[in-house]
Design an enzyme around this catalytic site. Structure first.
Site, short mmCIF file in Angstrom:
data_model
loop_
_atom_site.label_atom_id
_atom_site.label_comp_id
_atom_site.label_asym_id
_atom_site.label_seq_id
_atom_site.Cartn_x
_atom_site.Cartn_y
_atom_site.Cartn_z
N ASN A 20 0.86 -1.18 0.00
CA ASN A 20 0.00 0.00 0.00
C ASN A 20 0.90 1.22 0.00
O ASN A 20 2.02 1.16 0.49
CB ASN A 20 -0.84 0.03 1.27
CG ASN A 20 -1.99 -0.94 1.23
OD1 ASN A 20 -2.14 -1.69 0.28
ND2 ASN A 20 -2.78 -0.93 2.27
N LYS A 71 12.52 -15.81 -9.42
CA LYS A 71 11.94 -14.67 -10.14
C LYS A 71 11.02 -15.17 -11.26
O LYS A 71 11.44 -16.04 -12.05
CB LYS A 71 13.08 -13.81 -10.70
CG LYS A 71 12.58 -12.54 -11.32
CD LYS A 71 13.71 -11.70 -11.87
CE LYS A 71 13.14 -10.56 -12.67
NZ LYS A 71 14.15 -9.93 -13.52
N ASP A 81 -6.75 -9.70 9.40
CA ASP A 81 -7.03 -8.31 9.77
C ASP A 81 -6.52 -8.13 11.21
O ASP A 81 -7.12 -8.64 12.17
CB ASP A 81 -8.54 -8.02 9.66
CG ASP A 81 -8.81 -6.54 9.83
OD1 ASP A 81 -8.22 -5.91 10.74
OD2 ASP A 81 -9.61 -6.00 9.04
N ILE A 82 -5.42 -7.40 11.33
CA ILE A 82 -4.75 -7.30 12.63
C ILE A 82 -5.61 -6.51 13.62
O ILE A 82 -5.80 -6.91 14.77
CB ILE A 82 -3.36 -6.65 12.46
CG1 ILE A 82 -2.57 -7.44 11.40
CG2 ILE A 82 -2.60 -6.60 13.77
CD1 ILE A 82 -1.34 -6.73 10.88
N LYS A 84 -16.98 0.67 9.27
CA LYS A 84 -15.73 -0.05 9.54
C LYS A 84 -15.52 -0.23 11.04
O LYS A 84 -15.09 -1.28 11.51
CB LYS A 84 -14.56 0.73 8.91
CG LYS A 84 -13.34 -0.10 8.64
CD LYS A 84 -12.32 0.68 7.83
CE LYS A 84 -12.53 0.51 6.33
NZ LYS A 84 -11.53 1.22 5.53
N LYS A 143 -15.18 -3.92 12.61
CA LYS A 143 -13.91 -4.37 13.19
C LYS A 143 -13.97 -4.47 14.71
O LYS A 143 -13.17 -5.17 15.31
CB LYS A 143 -12.78 -3.44 12.77
CG LYS A 143 -12.63 -3.35 11.25
CD LYS A 143 -11.20 -3.19 10.82
CE LYS A 143 -11.11 -3.04 9.32
NZ LYS A 143 -9.78 -3.32 8.80
N1 CTP Z 1 -5.90 -3.16 9.20
C1 CTP Z 1 -5.26 -4.19 9.83
N2 CTP Z 1 -5.03 -5.35 9.16
C2 CTP Z 1 -5.42 -5.50 7.87
C3 CTP Z 1 -6.06 -4.43 7.20
C4 CTP Z 1 -6.30 -3.25 7.90
O1 CTP Z 1 -4.90 -4.06 11.00
N3 CTP Z 1 -5.17 -6.62 7.25
C5 CTP Z 1 -6.20 -1.95 9.96
C6 CTP Z 1 -5.47 -0.69 9.52
O2 CTP Z 1 -4.26 -0.55 10.25
C7 CTP Z 1 -6.46 0.40 9.87
C8 CTP Z 1 -7.81 -0.27 9.69
O3 CTP Z 1 -7.57 -1.66 9.75
O4 CTP Z 1 -6.38 0.76 11.23
C9 CTP Z 1 -8.54 0.05 8.43
O5 CTP Z 1 -7.73 -0.12 7.31
P1 CTP Z 1 -8.32 0.15 5.86
O6 CTP Z 1 -7.29 -0.20 4.86
O7 CTP Z 1 -8.95 1.50 5.80
O8 CTP Z 1 -9.52 -0.86 5.85
P2 CTP Z 1 -9.70 -2.27 5.24
O9 CTP Z 1 -10.02 -3.22 6.34
O10 CTP Z 1 -8.55 -2.64 4.38
O11 CTP Z 1 -11.02 -2.05 4.41
P3 CTP Z 1 -11.24 -1.56 2.89
O12 CTP Z 1 -9.96 -1.84 2.17
O13 CTP Z 1 -12.36 -2.34 2.44
O14 CTP Z 1 -11.56 -0.09 3.00
#
Ligand code: CTP
Length: 398
Positions: free
Chosen positions: A208, A286, A304-305, A337, A341
């Site tokens: 990202n 590669k 998702d942490i 969200k 979460k």
């Molecule tokens: N996050 C996390 N682990 C993941 C994805 C996201 O801990 N695998 C955490 C990010 O650190 C942030 C929050 O979740 O605090 C939201 O991240 P975001 O990228 O906005 O959300 P997503 O869950 O990826 O949702 P989407 O991509 O559908 O918007």
């Protein structure tokens, strides 16, 4: 408050150097031990003898003074103190500190120290207002350096404005404050930051866009308020802040492991831009280009942490803060969200390219909690971090 505190006082060459003599006297009256260090230029304004007599201590002057190196090396000298105070701090010394120069005893001590540093700037108003000095000041604040003054007033050079060194008693107050416990003293806070890199093959990865600037600023602001910070960071563009425990990771799986291994914590802030997907299987070699055949990448979902920690049945931090990077319907998406979460607060921001937030120095956020949505004005990422850190302190102490 200052009884038995050991202060290493660096005196630079400036017209305000004479005030350092009064500062030494005031500090000793309060029971502090003062070890003075004079730069070469400082000796044009105050004599080593008068400084030594007032401090009741040896004056350190030269990096290559072999006697003092035999007595106490510069590394040890910089670490034996509880706080390093630079008064007066000239524009030149601020530039050296911001750049990390070590070409004399004072700058070497300041680079080698692991202790907090407080500066009392003193210079001509134009020098103070010059963008270079202001840039250096911002760098030093970013590095966690504390600043007392300068004051506004008539200057020795005949001009008027900010640049006069703070008065000795004001510097003593700032030193007192530096020794006070911050509102997060004794609290352990975990912060995730930066992107994650998910390897495709040994030379390619998915990531990202994230510089790590906001997460780094949050970790620093929490630490300044006295928290014991565990900073779990992916490969960011900027170095981690000073004074925090750092765990460097590459992938989301490694980040999850570092986070769960880092618990328990009183609060956790998830500022990392974690990649949502990784390769179902990473290629060990590669992937080569084959004419007419595009590679097919098979994804697997990353853990998702934030959700894992927010939904923990046992050992969940009392306050779990997530971020939501959105490009449209920011508040609606972020509110959903937060529910999905299970975190307490979501700090939502609009990361559409036209906002310039991703990779920029400013942020415009809305903090969503069970009390609703609170939209903050656009401000620097450091200011967002400081305000968030204060709210976290209030929530944990409330
Ligand atoms: N996050 C996390 N682990 C993941 C994805 C996201 O801990 N695998 C955490 C990010 O650190 C942030 C929050 O979740 O605090 C939201 O991240 P975001 O990228 O906005 O959300 P997503 O869950 O990826 O949702 P989407 O991509 O559908 O918007």
């Amino acid at each position: 408050m200052l009884k038995n505190k050991h202060i290493l006082l660096v005196v630079c060459g400036g017209i305000a150097a004479f005030k350092a003599l009064d500062l030494i006297r005031r500090l000793r009256e309060r029971g502090a031990e003062v070890t003075p260090v004079l730069t070469k230029a400082a000796e044009e304004f105050v004599t080593p003898l008068s400084v030594s007599a007032l401090a009741g201590n040896k004056v350190y002057r030269d990096l290559f003074d072999l006697t003092s190196e035999a007595e106490m090396g510069h590394i040890e000298l910089s670490r034996a103190a509880d706080l390093i105070v630079v008064a007066p701090a000239t524009a030149d010394m601020m530039a050296k500190m911001a750049q990390g120069h070590a070409d004399d005893l004072a700058s070497t001590l300041l680079l080698a120290t692991d202790k907090r540093v407080l500066i009392a700037p003193s210079m001509n108003v134009r020098m103070w207002e010059h963008p270079a000095t202001q840039r250096n000041l911002a760098t030093l604040i970013g590095d966690g350096v504390l600043v007392a003054g300068p004051n506004e007033g008539d200057m020795a050079c005949g001009e008027y404005g900010p640049g006069r060194m703070a008065e000795p008693l004001e510097i003593v107050d700032a030193i007192d404050t530096a020794f006070e416990d911050g509102p997060l003293k004794g609290k352990r806070i975990l912060v995730t930051s930066g992107p994650t890199h998910e390897p495709i093959d040994p030379v390619r990865y998915i990531a990202n866009r994230s510089s790590g600037a906001q997460g780094t600023a949050i970790a620093r602001a929490l630490s300044v308020l006295g928290a014991d910070v565990l900073f779990v960071t992916g490969p960011a563009d900027i170095p981690p802040p000073a004074g925090v425990e750092v765990v460097k990771v590459q992938t989301a799986a490694e980040m999850l492991e570092a986070v769960t291994g880092g618990l328990p914590a009183d609060a956790a802030v998830f500022a990392a831009a974690v990649a949502d997907w990784r390769m179902a299987s990473e290629s060990g070699s590669k992937i080569k280009k084959t004419k007419g055949a595009l590679p097919v990448l098979k994804f697997a979902e990353n853990p998702d942490i934030l959700a894992t920690v927010a939904q923990m049945k046992k050992g969940r931090p009392a306050l779990v803060v997530g971020f939501a990077a959105e490009t449209d319907d920011v508040v609606a998406h972020a509110t959903a969200k937060r529910e999905r979460k299970g975190c307490d607060w979501i700090v939502a921001n609009d990361v559409s390219p036209e906002t310039g937030i991703m990779g920029g120095s400013e942020n415009a956020v809305t903090v969503i909690s069970d009390k609703g949505a609170d939209t903050w004005p656009r401000m620097t990422k450091d200011q967002v971090a400081q305000r968030l850190a204060l709210q976290i302190a209030e929530a944990l102490n409330g």
